[in-house]
Design an enzyme around this catalytic site. Structure first.
Site, mmCIF file in Angstrom:
data_model
loop_
_atom_site.group_PDB
_atom_site.id
_atom_site.type_symbol
_atom_site.label_atom_id
_atom_site.label_comp_id
_atom_site.label_asym_id
_atom_site.label_seq_id
_atom_site.Cartn_x
_atom_site.Cartn_y
_atom_site.Cartn_z
ATOM 1 C CB SER A 64 -0.866 -0.051 1.301
ATOM 2 O OG SER A 64 -1.724 -1.342 1.350
HETATM 3 N N1 SAH Z 1 -0.697 -5.300 3.776
HETATM 4 C C1 SAH Z 1 0.257 -5.141 2.784
HETATM 5 C C2 SAH Z 1 -1.189 -4.588 1.383
HETATM 6 C C3 SAH Z 1 -0.855 -6.067 0.672
HETATM 7 S S1 SAH Z 1 -2.329 -5.646 -0.890
HETATM 8 C C4 SAH Z 1 0.911 -4.193 3.029
HETATM 9 O O1 SAH Z 1 1.661 -3.963 3.968
HETATM 10 O O2 SAH Z 1 2.260 -4.655 1.737
HETATM 11 C C5 SAH Z 1 -3.742 -6.972 0.384
HETATM 12 C C6 SAH Z 1 -3.133 -7.951 0.571
HETATM 13 O O3 SAH Z 1 -4.455 -9.167 0.900
HETATM 14 C C7 SAH Z 1 -2.688 -9.377 -0.967
HETATM 15 O O4 SAH Z 1 -1.405 -9.698 -0.448
HETATM 16 C C8 SAH Z 1 -4.114 -9.970 -0.652
HETATM 17 O O5 SAH Z 1 -3.452 -11.345 -1.625
HETATM 18 C C9 SAH Z 1 -4.773 -10.071 0.355
HETATM 19 N N2 SAH Z 1 -5.507 -10.964 0.513
HETATM 20 C C10 SAH Z 1 -6.561 -10.935 -0.459
HETATM 21 N N3 SAH Z 1 -7.834 -11.187 0.129
HETATM 22 C C11 SAH Z 1 -7.621 -12.216 1.684
HETATM 23 C C12 SAH Z 1 -8.131 -13.122 2.277
HETATM 24 N N4 SAH Z 1 -9.248 -13.488 2.546
HETATM 25 N N5 SAH Z 1 -7.271 -13.203 3.336
HETATM 26 C C13 SAH Z 1 -5.510 -12.513 3.423
HETATM 27 N N6 SAH Z 1 -5.557 -12.132 2.558
HETATM 28 C C14 SAH Z 1 -5.820 -11.775 1.798
#
Ligand code: SAH
Length: 221
Positions: A64
């Site tokens: 993000s």
């Molecule tokens: N917090 C992260 C942002 C990642 S983007 C950072 O600091 O880099 C969002 C993430 O959510 C992705 O990696 C995606 O695979 C994950 N995601 C999507 N649906 C999900 C679910 N149901 N359970 C766990 N992770 C999920």
């Protein structure tokens, strides 16, 4: 003389931009000033690590934007010792920020490769985060209740299971909307005079997240 690296300088510049954008909480700014974001992005994007942008990570997911991380973390109001659950570990960057705030951090990721990579990076960077690879819309029941739950992927609605894993006074910060744009919502769990659980929802600004895919999120990408 103490040497200041290019990254130290760029991190300070980023902090100035976050303050200009309205981030006020000193603890949050300090955490962002401490975590080395360059460790959480792939090598080819390291030189962009301190631009205020989201960046690609594996499996078409993103780390993000720093402003988004700061904004959501500020709303979550983390105190040292709080037990915090993150849904969507991704790169592990947000989890590292929560650690810097003194939280006891649990994080769930559905994509196995990201779960593994984040584990390696967080350990290398010295952060102790409890990680799990599964559908985060179901939370992490074993360690519930949580003082805060932060969902870093966009959801069509509020997963009821997550709300049920909140402690009294706990907050769920989650982007809710369609696949293109989502509003940040914060659901706080309280008790009314009769001792019954009540939930208050505050709504903030719009952002764009990758979809939350799971049983209580989007059913497909
Ligand atoms: N917090 C992260 C942002 C990642 S983007 C950072 O600091 O880099 C969002 C993430 O959510 C992705 O990696 C995606 O695979 C994950 N995601 C999507 N649906 C999900 C679910 N149901 N359970 C766990 N992770 C999920």
């Amino acid at each position: 003389m103490m040497s200041v690296s290019l990254q130290d300088f760029q991190r300070k510049e980023l902090i100035k931009k976050l303050i200009e954008s309205g981030i006020k909480e000193k603890k949050v700014l300090d955490a962002i000033n401490t975590v080395k974001r360059e460790l959480f992005v792939s090598p080819e994007f390291k030189r962009f690590a301190y631009e205020n942008n989201a960046l690609p990570i594996s499996n078409s997911q993103t780390i993000s934007q720093p402003y988004t991380v700061a904004f959501m973390t500020e709303i979550l109001k983390v105190n040292p010792g709080d037990k915090i659950l993150e849904i969507g570990t991704g790169s592990g960057y947000q989890a590292a920020i929560l650690c810097e705030l003194g939280a006891d951090v649990y994080s769930v990721e559905r994509i196995e490769q990201l779960y593994k990579e984040a584990g390696i990076i967080l350990k290398k960077a010295g952060y102790n985060v409890k990680l799990k690879c599964s559908d985060g819309t179901k939370g992490w029941k074993e360690y519930a209740p949580y003082d805060g739950i932060i969902v870093t992927a966009g959801s069509p609605s509020i997963p009821e299971t997550l709300v049920n894993q909140l402690a009294l006074g706990g907050k769920l910060v989650i982007p809710v909307g369609d696949k293109h744009i989502q509003e940040i919502w914060c659901v706080t769990k309280e008790k009314d005079k009769k001792g019954k659980d009540t939930f208050t929802t505050d709504k903030y600004q719009y952002f764009k997240f990758v979809p939350l895919i799971g049983d209580e999120g989007w059913k497909n990408a």
